[in-house]
Design a protein around this motif. Structure first.
Motif, mmCIF file in Angstrom:
data_model
loop_
_atom_site.group_PDB
_atom_site.id
_atom_site.type_symbol
_atom_site.label_atom_id
_atom_site.label_comp_id
_atom_site.label_asym_id
_atom_site.label_seq_id
_atom_site.Cartn_x
_atom_site.Cartn_y
_atom_site.Cartn_z
ATOM 1 N N SER A 12 4.261 14.026 6.324
ATOM 2 C CA SER A 12 5.474 13.217 6.343
ATOM 3 C C SER A 12 5.406 12.106 5.299
ATOM 4 O O SER A 12 6.390 11.788 4.642
ATOM 5 N N ILE A 13 4.240 11.482 5.191
ATOM 6 C CA ILE A 13 4.112 10.330 4.292
ATOM 7 C C ILE A 13 2.639 10.091 3.946
ATOM 8 O O ILE A 13 1.756 10.342 4.768
ATOM 9 N N VAL A 14 2.422 9.613 2.722
ATOM 10 C CA VAL A 14 1.073 9.236 2.288
ATOM 11 C C VAL A 14 1.106 7.733 2.020
ATOM 12 O O VAL A 14 1.818 7.278 1.120
ATOM 13 N N LEU A 15 0.394 6.977 2.830
ATOM 14 C CA LEU A 15 0.357 5.527 2.656
ATOM 15 C C LEU A 15 -0.935 5.177 1.929
ATOM 16 O O LEU A 15 -2.025 5.430 2.435
ATOM 17 N N SER A 16 -0.783 4.601 0.749
ATOM 18 C CA SER A 16 -1.941 4.373 -0.100
ATOM 19 C C SER A 16 -2.265 2.884 -0.206
ATOM 20 O O SER A 16 -1.474 2.100 -0.719
ATOM 21 N N LEU A 17 -3.414 2.498 0.299
ATOM 22 C CA LEU A 17 -3.813 1.087 0.291
ATOM 23 C C LEU A 17 -4.432 0.737 -1.060
ATOM 24 O O LEU A 17 -5.455 1.314 -1.449
ATOM 25 N N GLU A 18 -3.803 -0.190 -1.755
ATOM 26 C CA GLU A 18 -4.279 -0.572 -3.087
ATOM 27 C C GLU A 18 -5.057 -1.882 -3.034
ATOM 28 O O GLU A 18 -4.515 -2.915 -2.644
ATOM 29 N N VAL A 19 -6.330 -1.785 -3.424
ATOM 30 C CA VAL A 19 -7.210 -2.957 -3.425
ATOM 31 C C VAL A 19 -8.036 -2.906 -4.708
ATOM 32 O O VAL A 19 -8.526 -1.838 -5.083
ATOM 33 N N ASP A 20 -8.175 -4.069 -5.399
ATOM 34 C CA ASP A 20 -8.912 -4.021 -6.660
ATOM 35 C C ASP A 20 -10.417 -3.850 -6.423
ATOM 36 O O ASP A 20 -10.947 -4.147 -5.359
ATOM 37 N N ILE A 76 -4.135 -6.149 -0.030
ATOM 38 C CA ILE A 76 -4.750 -7.482 0.012
ATOM 39 C C ILE A 76 -3.856 -8.375 0.869
ATOM 40 O O ILE A 76 -2.641 -8.337 0.729
ATOM 41 N N GLY A 77 -4.486 -9.175 1.726
ATOM 42 C CA GLY A 77 -3.744 -10.043 2.644
ATOM 43 C C GLY A 77 -4.394 -9.929 4.006
ATOM 44 O O GLY A 77 -5.461 -9.326 4.131
ATOM 45 N N THR A 78 -3.753 -10.480 5.023
ATOM 46 C CA THR A 78 -4.353 -10.351 6.353
ATOM 47 C C THR A 78 -4.093 -8.935 6.874
ATOM 48 O O THR A 78 -3.171 -8.252 6.407
ATOM 49 N N VAL A 79 -4.894 -8.523 7.846
ATOM 50 C CA VAL A 79 -4.736 -7.198 8.452
ATOM 51 C C VAL A 79 -3.306 -7.060 8.984
ATOM 52 O O VAL A 79 -2.659 -6.025 8.826
ATOM 53 N N GLU A 80 -2.790 -8.144 9.588
ATOM 54 C CA GLU A 80 -1.439 -8.121 10.179
ATOM 55 C C GLU A 80 -0.368 -7.962 9.107
ATOM 56 O O GLU A 80 0.601 -7.227 9.296
ATOM 57 N N GLU A 81 -0.545 -8.688 7.998
ATOM 58 C CA GLU A 81 0.439 -8.586 6.900
ATOM 59 C C GLU A 81 0.516 -7.160 6.368
ATOM 60 O O GLU A 81 1.589 -6.595 6.174
ATOM 61 N N ILE A 82 -0.658 -6.584 6.176
ATOM 62 C CA ILE A 82 -0.705 -5.225 5.624
ATOM 63 C C ILE A 82 -0.117 -4.242 6.637
ATOM 64 O O ILE A 82 0.667 -3.356 6.285
ATOM 65 N N PHE A 83 -0.442 -4.462 7.908
ATOM 66 C CA PHE A 83 0.085 -3.573 8.948
ATOM 67 C C PHE A 83 1.616 -3.670 9.021
ATOM 68 O O PHE A 83 2.298 -2.675 9.281
#
Ligand code: ADP
Length: 190
Positions: free
Chosen positions: A109-117, A172-179
């Motif tokens: 359905s969807i690919v959610l890609s977490l971008e972190v340097d 990048i950010g808090t776990v809650e922000e990213i969620f």
């Protein structure tokens, strides 16, 4: 039935965010890394076979990963959705996953890609080594895993972008922000 891939380099927060997704949406979590670590802990023959590979920062061979994946899917009775975490990691795995899901009359359905340097990733992985006692989170092995990610797994971004199901999430950010960004995207597809 939602099939969601949580994608990103080692240390990008896939496991943490998968847990959040599972709590909120009641999806089933399939982490190939967790499955292998569990097999190693229980000293099964599969565990013994993959331990050296994982501790060395390499990828477990596709055939083995796919065998484990299929038997996990066969046992899964959750029909709301599945979060695939740490899988697929190679083009072959991605193509096989498509076939496996199609055979079950469903699809990604969807690919959610977490971008972190890179710098932040190396920092997080070294901390995790201390906190969680992951034997593959040492400086040398972390660098090797990041290289494997760039060489073998990162090209999947193009593969999924081409299918129009790829969503980049700033990791990048808090776990809650990213969620919050993750739920925004999931809510659009459910
Ligand atoms: P991370 O995302 O931090 O690298 P994982 O828990 O996803 O952690 O994976 C740990 C290790 O397990 C990988 O470095 C690799 O050796 C093995 N592994 C997990 N999933 C796969 C996969 N889909 N294909 C090949 N190897 C895998």
């Amino acid at each position: 039935m939602i099939n969601l891939i949580i994608f990103g380099p080692p240390g990008s927060g896939k496991g943490t965010q998968s847990d959040n997704i599972v709590s909120k949406y009641g999806f089933h979590h399939i982490s190939t890394g967790d499955i292998f670590r569990n097999e190693i802990k229980n000293k099964t023959s599969l565990g013994m076979e993959v331990k050296g590979i994982i501790d060395d920062g390499k990828l477990v061979p596709d055939e083995l990963v796919l065998k484990v994946l299929e038997s996990t899917l066969d046992k899964c009775t959750n029909h709301h959705g599945i979060v695939f975490d740490g899988f697929p990691r190679t083009r072959f795995q991605a193509e096989e996953l498509k076939k496996i899901l199609n055979a079950r009359s469903t699809e990604i359905s969807i690919v959610l890609s977490l971008e972190v340097d890179e710098e932040e990733l190396a920092h997080r992985l070294m901390n995790r080594n201390v906190e969680m006692d992951r034997t593959d989170d040492t400086t040398e092995i972390v660098q090797k895993r990041l290289k494997v990610y760039h060489d073998t797994t990162e090209p999947l971004i193009r593969y999924y972008k081409g299918r129009g199901i790829y969503k980049a999430i700033q990791g990048i950010g808090t776990v809650e922000e990213i969620f919050g960004k993750i739920t925004y995207e999931i809510d659009k597809v459910i």
